[in-house]
Design a protein around this motif. Sequence first.
Motif, PDB file in Angstrom:
ATOM      1  N   THR A  99       0.787  -1.052   0.065  1.00 51.17           N
ATOM      2  CA  THR A  99       0.044  -0.109  -0.002  1.00 51.17           C
ATOM      3  C   THR A  99       0.776   1.113  -0.228  1.00 51.17           C
ATOM      4  OG1 THR A  99      -1.749  -1.243   1.099  1.00 51.17           O
ATOM      5  CG2 THR A  99      -1.887   1.218   1.258  1.00 51.17           C
ATOM      6  N   GLU A 100       1.915   1.470   0.644  1.00 47.80           N
ATOM      7  CA  GLU A 100       2.863   2.449   0.934  1.00 47.80           C
ATOM      8  C   GLU A 100       3.727   2.586  -0.577  1.00 47.80           C
ATOM      9  OE1 GLU A 100       4.009   2.408   5.532  1.00 47.80           O
ATOM     10  OE2 GLU A 100       5.103   1.055   4.109  1.00 47.80           O
ATOM     11  N   PHE A 101       4.020   1.375  -1.050  1.00 47.70           N
ATOM     12  CA  PHE A 101       4.758   1.486  -2.412  1.00 47.70           C
ATOM     13  C   PHE A 101       3.709   2.010  -3.429  1.00 47.70           C
ATOM     14  CE2 PHE A 101       5.922  -1.320  -6.213  1.00 47.70           C
ATOM     15  CZ  PHE A 101       6.671  -0.516  -6.442  1.00 47.70           C
ATOM     16  N   ALA A 102       2.590   1.763  -3.750  1.00 48.98           N
ATOM     17  CA  ALA A 102       1.412   2.160  -4.300  1.00 48.98           C
ATOM     18  C   ALA A 102       1.279   3.753  -4.296  1.00 48.98           C
ATOM     19  CB  ALA A 102       0.170   1.410  -4.292  1.00 48.98           C
ATOM     20  N   ALA A 103       1.352   4.346  -3.161  1.00 48.29           N
ATOM     21  CA  ALA A 103       1.341   5.784  -2.775  1.00 48.29           C
ATOM     22  C   ALA A 103       2.454   6.527  -3.081  1.00 48.29           C
ATOM     23  CB  ALA A 103       1.090   6.065  -1.240  1.00 48.29           C
ATOM     24  N   LEU A 104       3.684   5.640  -2.908  1.00 50.63           N
ATOM     25  CA  LEU A 104       4.894   6.285  -3.431  1.00 50.63           C
ATOM     26  C   LEU A 104       5.019   6.324  -4.911  1.00 50.63           C
ATOM     27  CD1 LEU A 104       7.536   4.336  -0.991  1.00 50.63           C
ATOM     28  CD2 LEU A 104       7.038   7.040  -0.910  1.00 50.63           C
ATOM     29  N   ALA A 105       4.211   5.435  -5.394  1.00 49.67           N
ATOM     30  CA  ALA A 105       4.511   5.418  -6.875  1.00 49.67           C
ATOM     31  C   ALA A 105       3.144   6.341  -7.434  1.00 49.67           C
ATOM     32  CB  ALA A 105       4.356   3.924  -7.597  1.00 49.67           C
ATOM     33  N   ASP A 106       2.501   7.360  -6.608  1.00 51.16           N
ATOM     34  CA  ASP A 106       1.533   8.368  -7.049  1.00 51.16           C
ATOM     35  C   ASP A 106       0.269   7.522  -7.444  1.00 51.16           C
ATOM     36  OD1 ASP A 106       3.526  10.361  -6.701  1.00 51.16           O
ATOM     37  OD2 ASP A 106       4.297   9.963  -8.656  1.00 51.16           O
ATOM     38  N   ARG A 107       0.128   6.401  -7.143  1.00 51.21           N
ATOM     39  CA  ARG A 107      -1.394   5.509  -7.321  1.00 51.21           C
ATOM     40  C   ARG A 107      -1.772   4.823  -6.125  1.00 51.21           C
ATOM     41  NH1 ARG A 107      -1.288   3.268 -12.716  1.00 51.21           N
ATOM     42  NH2 ARG A 107      -3.363   2.132 -12.089  1.00 51.21           N
ATOM     43  N   PRO A 108      -2.222   5.543  -5.008  1.00 44.10           N
ATOM     44  CA  PRO A 108      -2.546   5.235  -3.646  1.00 44.10           C
ATOM     45  C   PRO A 108      -3.598   3.902  -3.778  1.00 44.10           C
ATOM     46  CG  PRO A 108      -2.989   7.416  -3.784  1.00 44.10           C
ATOM     47  CD  PRO A 108      -2.224   6.963  -5.002  1.00 44.10           C
ATOM     48  N   ALA A 110      -3.746   1.923  -6.090  1.00 45.27           N
ATOM     49  CA  ALA A 110      -3.129   1.088  -7.192  1.00 45.27           C
ATOM     50  C   ALA A 110      -2.300  -0.313  -6.346  1.00 45.27           C
ATOM     51  CB  ALA A 110      -2.688   1.326  -8.348  1.00 45.27           C
ATOM     52  N   THR A 111      -3.060  -0.730  -5.147  1.00 46.81           N
ATOM     53  CA  THR A 111      -1.985  -1.891  -4.483  1.00 46.81           C
ATOM     54  C   THR A 111      -1.711  -2.926  -5.277  1.00 46.81           C
ATOM     55  OG1 THR A 111      -2.928  -0.895  -2.411  1.00 46.81           O
ATOM     56  CG2 THR A 111      -1.898  -2.934  -2.243  1.00 46.81           C
ATOM     57  N   ARG A 112      -2.693  -3.376  -5.982  1.00 50.39           N
ATOM     58  CA  ARG A 112      -2.662  -4.747  -6.759  1.00 50.39           C
ATOM     59  C   ARG A 112      -1.559  -4.405  -7.853  1.00 50.39           C
ATOM     60  NH1 ARG A 112      -7.004  -8.830  -7.878  1.00 50.39           N
ATOM     61  NH2 ARG A 112      -6.952  -9.744  -5.970  1.00 50.39           N
ATOM     62  N   ALA A 113      -1.691  -3.230  -8.582  1.00 48.64           N
ATOM     63  CA  ALA A 113      -0.820  -2.948  -9.711  1.00 48.64           C
ATOM     64  C   ALA A 113       0.807  -2.832  -9.236  1.00 48.64           C
ATOM     65  CB  ALA A 113      -1.230  -1.728 -10.312  1.00 48.64           C
ATOM     66  N   ALA A 114       0.783  -2.146  -7.897  1.00 46.57           N
ATOM     67  CA  ALA A 114       2.279  -2.021  -7.231  1.00 46.57           C
ATOM     68  C   ALA A 114       2.805  -3.481  -6.862  1.00 46.57           C
ATOM     69  CB  ALA A 114       2.016  -1.369  -5.916  1.00 46.57           C
ATOM     70  N   ALA A 115       1.831  -4.327  -6.460  1.00 47.13           N
ATOM     71  CA  ALA A 115       2.278  -5.820  -6.218  1.00 47.13           C
ATOM     72  C   ALA A 115       2.714  -6.477  -7.569  1.00 47.13           C
ATOM     73  CB  ALA A 115       1.213  -6.668  -5.455  1.00 47.13           C
ATOM     74  N   GLY A 116       2.144  -6.150  -8.574  1.00 45.85           N
ATOM     75  CA  GLY A 116       2.455  -6.888  -9.912  1.00 45.85           C
ATOM     76  C   GLY A 116       3.491  -6.238 -10.399  1.00 45.85           C
ATOM     77  N   ARG A 131      12.171  -5.256  -0.646  1.00 42.93           N
ATOM     78  CA  ARG A 131      11.950  -4.280   0.363  1.00 42.93           C
ATOM     79  C   ARG A 131      10.348  -3.907   0.450  1.00 42.93           C
ATOM     80  NH1 ARG A 131      16.938  -0.648  -1.438  1.00 42.93           N
ATOM     81  NH2 ARG A 131      18.642  -2.269  -0.867  1.00 42.93           N
ATOM     82  N   VAL A 132       9.581  -4.706  -0.345  1.00 38.44           N
ATOM     83  CA  VAL A 132       8.153  -4.610   0.075  1.00 38.44           C
ATOM     84  C   VAL A 132       7.530  -5.722   0.451  1.00 38.44           C
ATOM     85  CG1 VAL A 132       5.983  -4.082  -1.387  1.00 38.44           C
ATOM     86  CG2 VAL A 132       8.375  -3.080  -2.277  1.00 38.44           C
ATOM     87  N   VAL A 133       6.445  -5.437   1.438  1.00 42.68           N
ATOM     88  CA  VAL A 133       5.999  -6.412   2.536  1.00 42.68           C
ATOM     89  C   VAL A 133       4.396  -6.079   2.467  1.00 42.68           C
ATOM     90  CG1 VAL A 133       8.242  -6.945   3.641  1.00 42.68           C
ATOM     91  CG2 VAL A 133       6.377  -5.383   4.490  1.00 42.68           C
ATOM     92  N   ARG A 134       3.752  -7.186   2.937  1.00 43.73           N
ATOM     93  CA  ARG A 134       2.062  -7.087   3.126  1.00 43.73           C
ATOM     94  C   ARG A 134       2.091  -6.195   4.448  1.00 43.73           C
ATOM     95  NH1 ARG A 134       0.981 -13.298   2.924  1.00 43.73           N
ATOM     96  NH2 ARG A 134       0.861 -13.672   0.708  1.00 43.73           N
ATOM     97  N   SER A 135       0.969  -5.396   4.244  1.00 47.97           N
ATOM     98  CA  SER A 135       0.627  -4.638   5.477  1.00 47.97           C
ATOM     99  C   SER A 135       0.480  -5.146   6.894  1.00 47.97           C
ATOM    100  CB  SER A 135      -0.687  -4.016   5.020  1.00 47.97           C
ATOM    101  OG  SER A 135      -2.007  -4.980   5.212  1.00 47.97           O
ATOM    102  N   ASP A 136       0.687  -6.450   6.986  1.00 47.36           N
ATOM    103  CA  ASP A 136       0.289  -7.084   8.381  1.00 47.36           C
ATOM    104  C   ASP A 136       1.954  -7.565   8.682  1.00 47.36           C
ATOM    105  OD1 ASP A 136       0.987  -9.132   6.578  1.00 47.36           O
ATOM    106  OD2 ASP A 136      -0.660 -10.412   7.364  1.00 47.36           O
ATOM    107  N   GLY A 137       2.990  -7.043   7.848  1.00 49.30           N
ATOM    108  CA  GLY A 137       4.210  -7.375   7.979  1.00 49.30           C
ATOM    109  C   GLY A 137       4.873  -8.477   7.549  1.00 49.30           C
ATOM    110  N   THR A 138       3.971  -9.407   7.056  1.00 46.85           N
ATOM    111  CA  THR A 138       4.391 -10.895   6.585  1.00 46.85           C
ATOM    112  C   THR A 138       5.072 -10.503   5.069  1.00 46.85           C
ATOM    113  OG1 THR A 138       2.219 -11.220   5.530  1.00 46.85           O
ATOM    114  CG2 THR A 138       2.786 -12.166   7.728  1.00 46.85           C
ATOM    115  N   LEU A 139       5.944 -11.525   4.823  1.00 44.88           N
ATOM    116  CA  LEU A 139       6.694 -11.181   3.655  1.00 44.88           C
ATOM    117  C   LEU A 139       6.123 -10.997   2.094  1.00 44.88           C
ATOM    118  CD1 LEU A 139       9.890 -13.543   4.052  1.00 44.88           C
ATOM    119  CD2 LEU A 139       9.470 -11.082   4.803  1.00 44.88           C
TER     120      LEU A 139
END
Length: 161
Positions: A99-108, A110-116, A131-139
């Motif tokens: 989720t944070e990665f999606a926001a950093l990429a200017d598409r808050p 777009a969590t699925r797109a960031a994961a993709g 360096r990207v993990v799930r929101s619950d801290g799992t890998l």
Amino acid sequence: MTTIATPHGPFSVLVDSQGTVLASGWTTDLDSLLALVHPTLRDDVGGDAAVALAAVDAYYAGDSSAPARVPVRQHSGEFRMHAWDVLRRVAPGAPVTYTEFAALADRPAATRAAAGACAMNAAALFVPCHRVVRSDGTLGGFRYGLDIKQALLEIERTRAA
């Protein structure tokens, strides 16, 4: 393709004629790495990987930022290419959630797109999708296995402390 030994197994790099990383990861399977390279870039595979390999050595010797100083060339859609650039700015020892990665990429939203973008990253370590993990801290996932992802995050966390 050039391969070196690392504490996490063999690490291979495919570069273009300028030494720019096209694909990399903890494998010795040339075909699997080549399959990750966009078809429009495959004709240029085969340069000198010395700079890229030196960065991998430097990473394992203690310089977690060394891979970020090596040029990378990947091709995809506009968002994915932007997301890969953003990933290169995620600091070692400071993982972010998808989720944070999606926001950093200017598409808050777009969590699925960031994961993709993480899943389709061909240049492991140089574009640090580990360096990207799930929101619950799992890998979450990692092409080269969760053991390696966990080890890289631990190395970087320890160095950053």
